[in-house]
Design a protein around this motif. Structure first.
Motif, short mmCIF file in Angstrom:
data_model
loop_
_atom_site.label_atom_id
_atom_site.label_comp_id
_atom_site.label_asym_id
_atom_site.label_seq_id
_atom_site.Cartn_x
_atom_site.Cartn_y
_atom_site.Cartn_z
N LYS A 1 -9.74 7.23 16.48
CA LYS A 1 -10.10 8.31 15.55
C LYS A 1 -10.16 9.67 16.24
CE LYS A 1 -12.63 5.49 12.21
NZ LYS A 1 -13.91 5.25 11.49
N THR A 2 -10.62 9.70 17.48
CA THR A 2 -10.67 10.96 18.22
C THR A 2 -9.26 11.53 18.42
OG1 THR A 2 -12.67 10.26 19.38
CG2 THR A 2 -11.43 12.09 20.34
N PHE A 3 -8.33 10.65 18.76
CA PHE A 3 -6.94 11.06 18.93
C PHE A 3 -6.38 11.62 17.63
CE2 PHE A 3 -2.48 9.80 18.25
CZ PHE A 3 -1.87 10.56 19.22
N PHE A 4 -6.59 10.90 16.54
CA PHE A 4 -6.09 11.35 15.24
C PHE A 4 -6.71 12.69 14.84
CE2 PHE A 4 -5.29 6.68 14.23
CZ PHE A 4 -3.91 6.81 14.36
N ARG A 5 -7.98 12.87 15.15
CA ARG A 5 -8.65 14.12 14.78
C ARG A 5 -8.05 15.31 15.52
NH1 ARG A 5 -13.22 15.01 12.14
NH2 ARG A 5 -13.67 12.77 12.15
N TYR A 6 -7.77 15.15 16.81
CA TYR A 6 -7.20 16.26 17.57
C TYR A 6 -5.76 16.54 17.14
CZ TYR A 6 -11.13 16.66 20.80
OH TYR A 6 -12.37 16.90 21.33
N VAL A 7 -5.01 15.51 16.82
CA VAL A 7 -3.62 15.71 16.38
C VAL A 7 -3.60 16.51 15.08
CG1 VAL A 7 -1.56 14.54 15.50
CG2 VAL A 7 -2.71 13.69 17.55
N ALA A 8 -4.56 16.25 14.20
CA ALA A 8 -4.61 16.97 12.92
C ALA A 8 -4.79 18.47 13.10
CB ALA A 8 -5.74 16.41 12.06
N MET A 9 -5.30 18.89 14.25
CA MET A 9 -5.55 20.31 14.50
C MET A 9 -4.33 21.05 15.05
SD MET A 9 -8.67 20.74 13.58
CE MET A 9 -8.28 19.53 12.32
N ILE A 10 -3.26 20.33 15.36
CA ILE A 10 -2.08 20.96 15.99
C ILE A 10 -1.56 22.17 15.21
CG2 ILE A 10 0.38 20.58 16.49
CD1 ILE A 10 -0.35 17.86 17.58
N PRO A 11 -1.40 22.08 13.88
CA PRO A 11 -0.88 23.26 13.15
C PRO A 11 -1.73 24.52 13.31
CG PRO A 11 -0.72 21.31 11.77
CD PRO A 11 -1.53 20.92 12.98
N LEU A 12 -3.02 24.36 13.61
CA LEU A 12 -3.89 25.52 13.77
C LEU A 12 -3.62 26.25 15.07
CD1 LEU A 12 -7.32 24.05 12.56
CD2 LEU A 12 -5.64 25.34 11.23
#
Length: 572
Positions: free
Chosen positions: A100-111
């Motif tokens: 989940k930590t990995f997925f959470r950080y990946v979701a922030m890439i567009p920012l």
């Protein structure tokens, strides 16, 4: 004059500081807005035109069709961005998937990237010579399809963050009661989960719609002949120097932003009840089928986001994509005509300056509003002004700054074309979120600190520097990081304000794409991503260190308060 004496404004330094800071906010927020609106109702010669400019805009088919196009792409991006954000957040909060930590950080890439770069990555994938297009799948990227895809990438992290917060709060007793009554998973989802996030759902739709409605980067790269309002402004102002018509389109961009602002106020008020103090934590049960489905959903979205970054590496480190795929570093030798490497250094300098000045101004202003001994009228005025930037698109701020600061009779005209005006535009553009963050942190501090300091006649500035700031350090770091990262990736707020002598990286990427140097644009994009990831990593380290020390500081602070109380009582 008597009224001012009765209020004792001149005897209260807090009131004086409050008046000065409010005046600064009026100058950089209200005055540019007033200049924008006045320009929309004037002719090119400066005569009053009434609604003539609006009639001309709507009667020109090539221009008025932009409204329809903008509505189409914004609605599609809002619905799809909200849906994907909800599914991704649900997978991370209501399932037992690993990583989940990995997925959470990946979701922030567009920012971490300008919206121009989202479009650039899609060109590498789905353009005429794109990797996926080469496999025989041509989606017709340029135009409506490409803009919608890019806006979904842009709005997805915003929706995910909103739903992630909403779904984290749940009363497990409701789900246990539903199970006792024999309700299945679908019924619990439709009767408990969805109603609990309905206001977040509404807010997300409006926020995503507004972001897509006012975005400039994606339509600039992928729009082609598919005009939208944001590109209309750019063409009218930068292309035809028709400032009055640009002001007309700018006021139209305000409509969804103001509606979204109103919806946010209504929904936040209705959704402020929270959960009961007797609530129990939701226990997530094992379900291999559910977890398998959300592995596919979260994994698929993460793969797409990582793919957007991967193609930037391909473009930046290959000689001439797709004809010569040999490795090279030549693409990092940027052409000076489009900004060069200096534009990257300029962006870092501008972002640091914005973060420092913005953080100091926001935190001090929030302190006077929440904890200062100021007149209540000043405090309420400050709160009202601090909420306005949330409803202002970046391009509207940029246009307002042109119309106000570029006037020859304006004593502040000297800042036009300098880094100062870029910093001020960024401070205003991203102001509301840091202000809410600072206000929330300051409200949590014990009022006894100021009371005891007053009893011991300790100067307010010393209490602020030695007690309030150290205890609020996590919020200060968060505000600093928010300003820095957003200033690194912004395009819309500064596209009209930069000078030829001071280009920034996000604008340089736009010019590189216009000139056909997409490899250099990809290289510059990677530099922005690298600096933002490094800054975010440094922020996480500082935040953890400050969190560890905060407990010790709070304990010491409380001990000092009790000690001060004892001294005061002993002296009495």
């Amino acid at each position: 004059m008597k009224k001012f004496r009765d209020m004792k404004l001149y005897r209260n330094p807090a009131n004086v500081f409050m008046i000065c800071m409010t005046l600064v906010l009026v100058i950089i927020l209200i005055c540019p807005l007033a200049a924008l609106f006045s320009k929309a109702f004037l002719t090119a010669s400066g005569d009053f035109a009434g609604l003539e400019n609006y009639v001309k805009y709507f009667s020109t088919p090539a221009l008025s069709v932009s409204i329809k196009n903008t509505m189409v792409v914004s609605c599609a991006a809002a619905v799809l961005g909200t849906l994907l954000g909800f599914l991704y957040a649900y997978g991370l909060t209501r399932t037992k998937i690993k990583g989940k930590t990995f997925f959470r950080y990946v979701a922030m890439i567009p920012l971490f990237l300008p919206t121009v770069v989202h479009g650039l990555s899609l060109v590498y994938l789905f353009g005429k010579q794109g990797m996926i297009t080469g496999l025989g799948w041509d989606i017709g990227l340029y135009g409506r399809t490409g803009i919608i895809l890019s806006e979904i990438i842009y709005t997805f992290p915003q929706a995910f963050l909103m739903f992630s917060i909403a779904l984290n709060y749940a009363d497990g007793r409701l789900y246990e009661a539903a199970e006792t009554m024999g309700c299945g998973a679908l019924k619990k989802f439709t009767h408990i989960t969805l109603p609990s996030v309905k206001y977040t759902l509404i807010n997300s739709l409006f926020v995503c719609f507004t972001l897509a409605f006012t975005d400039f980067g994606a339509p600039k790269v992928l729009g082609g002949n598919y005009n939208v309002l944001a590109t209309d402004i750019y063409k009218q102002v930068a292309g035809q120097f028709n400032m009055n018509m640009g002001a007309v389109v700018g006021t139209l961009l305000l409509i969804p932003a103001v509606i979204s602002f109103g919806v946010d106020r209504v929904t936040s008020g209705k959704n402020s009840e929270g959960i009961s103090s007797k609530a129990q934590a939701l226990k997530i049960k094992e379900s291999k089928t559910r977890d398998g489905v959300f592995y596919l959903i979260c994994g698929g979205i993460s793969l797409c986001l990582l793919g957007l970054v991967a193609v930037l590496f391909v473009g930046a480190f290959t000689k001439y994509y797709p004809y010569d795929m040999g490795f090279t570093l030549e693409n990092f030798k940027f052409n000076p005509s489009t900004g060069g490497f200096q534009s990257f250094l300029n962006s870092i300098g501008m972002s640091l300056l914005t973060a420092v000045v913005g953080t100091v101004f926001v935190f001090v202003y929030a302190y006077f509003i929440e904890r200062g001994k100021c007149n209540r009228i000043f405090k309420n005025t400050g709160r009202m002004l601090s909420s306005l930037p949330l409803a202002l698109p970046g391009m509207v701020i940029g246009l307002g700054f042109i119309f106000f600061f570029n006037q020859k009779d304006n004593p502040l005209n000297f800042i036009y074309g300098t880094v100062i005006i870029l910093v001020l535009a960024n401070i205003v553009h991203f102001y509301s979120v840091p202000f809410v963050t600072a206000s929330g942190a300051l409200k949590k501090l014990d009022k006894e600190y100021e009371n005891v300091a007053d009893s011991l006649k300790i100067p307010a500035w010393k209490t602020f520097c030695q007690v309030v700031v150290p205890l609020s350090l996590p919020a200060v770091l968060e505000i600093f990081m928010y300003y820095f990262m957003n200033s690194m990736v912004t395009v819309s707020a500064v596209v009209f304000l930069y000078s030829a002598q001071f280009k920034i990286a996000s604008i340089a990427i736009t010019h590189m794409e216009e000139a056909g140097d997409i490899a250099q644009a990809a290289a510059m994009s990677l530099l922005i991503l690298l600096i933002n990831v490094a800054a975010r990593g440094l922020y996480e380290v500082c935040r953890r260190l400050s969190t560890r020390e905060r407990g010790a500081r709070e304990g010491a602070g409380k001990a000092r308060v009790h000690l001060f109380k004892g001294k005061v009582q002993g002296s009495l």
